[in-house]
Design a protein around this motif. Structure first.
Motif, mmCIF file in Angstrom:
data_model
loop_
_atom_site.group_PDB
_atom_site.id
_atom_site.type_symbol
_atom_site.label_atom_id
_atom_site.label_comp_id
_atom_site.label_asym_id
_atom_site.label_seq_id
_atom_site.Cartn_x
_atom_site.Cartn_y
_atom_site.Cartn_z
ATOM 1 N N UNK A 187 0.839 -1.188 0.000
ATOM 2 C CA UNK A 187 0.000 0.000 0.000
ATOM 3 C C UNK A 187 0.880 1.246 0.000
ATOM 4 N N UNK A 188 0.442 2.249 -0.743
ATOM 5 C CA UNK A 188 1.138 3.524 -0.777
ATOM 6 C C UNK A 188 0.706 4.347 0.426
ATOM 7 N N UNK A 189 1.647 4.701 1.269
ATOM 8 C CA UNK A 189 1.345 5.440 2.487
ATOM 9 C C UNK A 189 2.066 6.783 2.499
ATOM 10 N N UNK A 190 1.461 7.741 3.183
ATOM 11 C CA UNK A 190 2.068 9.059 3.370
ATOM 12 C C UNK A 190 2.944 9.033 4.618
ATOM 13 N N UNK A 191 4.117 9.639 4.520
ATOM 14 C CA UNK A 191 5.048 9.676 5.641
ATOM 15 C C UNK A 191 5.022 11.035 6.325
ATOM 16 N N UNK A 192 5.154 11.010 7.659
ATOM 17 C CA UNK A 192 5.237 12.236 8.455
ATOM 18 C C UNK A 192 6.278 12.026 9.550
ATOM 19 N N UNK A 203 1.421 3.606 18.540
ATOM 20 C CA UNK A 203 1.343 2.187 18.157
ATOM 21 C C UNK A 203 0.049 1.560 18.678
ATOM 22 N N UNK A 204 -0.329 1.906 19.895
ATOM 23 C CA UNK A 204 -1.550 1.358 20.480
ATOM 24 C C UNK A 204 -2.783 1.764 19.690
ATOM 25 N N UNK A 205 -2.692 2.885 18.970
ATOM 26 C CA UNK A 205 -3.804 3.351 18.135
ATOM 27 C C UNK A 205 -3.668 2.854 16.693
ATOM 28 N N UNK A 206 -2.796 1.835 16.493
ATOM 29 C CA UNK A 206 -2.613 1.172 15.192
ATOM 30 C C UNK A 206 -1.926 2.058 14.160
ATOM 31 N N UNK A 207 -1.170 3.055 14.613
ATOM 32 C CA UNK A 207 -0.365 3.871 13.698
ATOM 33 C C UNK A 207 0.902 3.099 13.339
ATOM 34 N N UNK A 208 1.266 3.104 12.054
ATOM 35 C CA UNK A 208 2.490 2.433 11.624
ATOM 36 C C UNK A 208 3.678 3.332 11.948
ATOM 37 N N UNK A 209 4.586 2.831 12.779
ATOM 38 C CA UNK A 209 5.788 3.572 13.161
ATOM 39 C C UNK A 209 6.956 3.044 12.349
ATOM 40 N N UNK A 210 7.602 3.924 11.618
ATOM 41 C CA UNK A 210 8.727 3.504 10.778
ATOM 42 C C UNK A 210 10.065 3.573 11.510
ATOM 43 N N UNK A 222 6.118 8.268 11.014
ATOM 44 C CA UNK A 222 4.906 7.473 10.934
ATOM 45 C C UNK A 222 4.447 7.379 9.491
ATOM 46 N N UNK A 223 3.680 6.332 9.197
ATOM 47 C CA UNK A 223 3.117 6.132 7.855
ATOM 48 C C UNK A 223 1.609 6.031 7.980
ATOM 49 N N UNK A 224 0.915 6.807 7.150
ATOM 50 C CA UNK A 224 -0.546 6.871 7.207
ATOM 51 C C UNK A 224 -1.148 6.571 5.850
ATOM 52 N N UNK A 225 -2.384 6.098 5.864
ATOM 53 C CA UNK A 225 -3.129 5.987 4.617
ATOM 54 C C UNK A 225 -3.152 7.342 3.923
ATOM 55 N N UNK A 274 -6.491 13.442 9.408
ATOM 56 C CA UNK A 274 -7.219 14.174 10.444
ATOM 57 C C UNK A 274 -7.347 13.345 11.720
ATOM 58 N N UNK A 275 -7.598 12.048 11.572
ATOM 59 C CA UNK A 275 -7.658 11.176 12.752
ATOM 60 C C UNK A 275 -6.312 11.150 13.459
ATOM 61 N N UNK A 276 -5.247 11.064 12.680
ATOM 62 C CA UNK A 276 -3.917 11.035 13.277
ATOM 63 C C UNK A 276 -3.618 12.343 14.012
ATOM 64 N N UNK A 277 -3.970 13.465 13.428
ATOM 65 C CA UNK A 277 -3.732 14.757 14.085
ATOM 66 C C UNK A 277 -4.424 14.824 15.434
ATOM 67 N N UNK A 278 -5.645 14.291 15.500
ATOM 68 C CA UNK A 278 -6.365 14.306 16.773
ATOM 69 C C UNK A 278 -5.671 13.425 17.809
ATOM 70 N N UNK A 279 -5.208 12.245 17.386
ATOM 71 C CA UNK A 279 -4.513 11.354 18.326
ATOM 72 C C UNK A 279 -3.213 11.997 18.810
ATOM 73 N N UNK A 280 -2.484 12.627 17.865
ATOM 74 C CA UNK A 280 -1.214 13.243 18.230
ATOM 75 C C UNK A 280 -1.431 14.410 19.189
#
Length: 221
Positions: free
Chosen positions: A142-147, A164-171, A184-187, A194-200
């Motif tokens: 899968x093509x993922x966006x990196x941050x 990681x507990x929120x299922x975020x892929x940690x590179x 991190x790598x996101x869909x 937006x979901x990731x920003x809220x978790x962060x």
């Protein structure tokens, strides 16, 4: 042959290498599938099998490469034109969800003395690849966006664990004298970001803002 394709954000490929053998009217058809990322790797597989099976009459091949299948090749290796490579390529192209790529197939044929005719050869080579694919383990890419996520050194372990507990892929995490940088790598879609920003924000009390760092293809189990 090449053709225009859309630019997918996911596709499947074989996991490593897989082999299967069929006997059809006394001829042996040994199919070898391998994950490849370049034409050099695909032709390397063919060269390897010519050495491994030097007395076989034919080493026919086909491969698809690229997320959008931008490279497609087929070779009959002495079989009547269109009776080996083309049906092998078609079998690769139509497998499963029709998004298989980065895959090479070589069918090694030991002639058994019985002529199969054009139709029989087409069926034999197509069936050989299809049977091999049916038993081959596949993986999803899968093509993922990196941050990158900058955090204080003392907070890096906790933030990474919460992500990681929120299922975020940690590179991985790197360190500078000033801060830790969690990659991190996101869909690749707005909702995921937006979901990731809220978790962060919740994890860092709004103190950390992610930075775009390009895209990458990732193997998913």
């Amino acid at each position: 042959m090449t053709a225009p394709h859309r630019h997918p954000t996911a596709y499947s490929t074989v996991r490593g290498e897989h082999r299967n053998e069929l006997e059809i009217r006394r001829s042996r058809f040994i199919t070898v599938l391998r994950r490849v990322g370049t034409e050099t790797e695909a032709t390397g597989l063919l060269a390897q099998l010519r050495t491994e099976f030097p007395t076989a009459r034919h080493h026919c091949s086909a491969y698809l490469i690229g997320a959008g299948r931008t490279i497609q090749r087929a070779h009959d290796d002495g079989e009547p034109a269109g009776t080996a490579g083309a049906p092998m390529l078609e079998a690769l192209s139509r497998h499963g969800a029709a998004d298989l790529s980065d895959t090479a197939a070589v069918v090694v044929r030991y002639f058994g003395g019985v002529l199969l005719g054009a139709g029989g050869l087409i069926r034999a080579y197509s069936q050989s690849v299809t049977r091999a694919l049916d038993g081959a383990p596949l993986l999803r890419r899968r093509l993922l966006s990196l941050y990158t996520v900058p955090v204080a050194h003392a907070e890096a372990g906790r933030v990474e664990n919460e992500l990681r507990a929120a299922a975020t892929i940690i590179r991985g995490t790197s360190y500078t004298p000033e801060e830790a940088l969690i990659e991190v790598a996101l869909e690749a879609d707005a909702d995921s970001y937006e979901d990731f920003k809220r978790r962060l924000a919740a994890s860092t009390a709004g103190a950390s803002v992610s930075r775009p760092a390009g895209t990458t293809w990732v193997d998913l189990d």
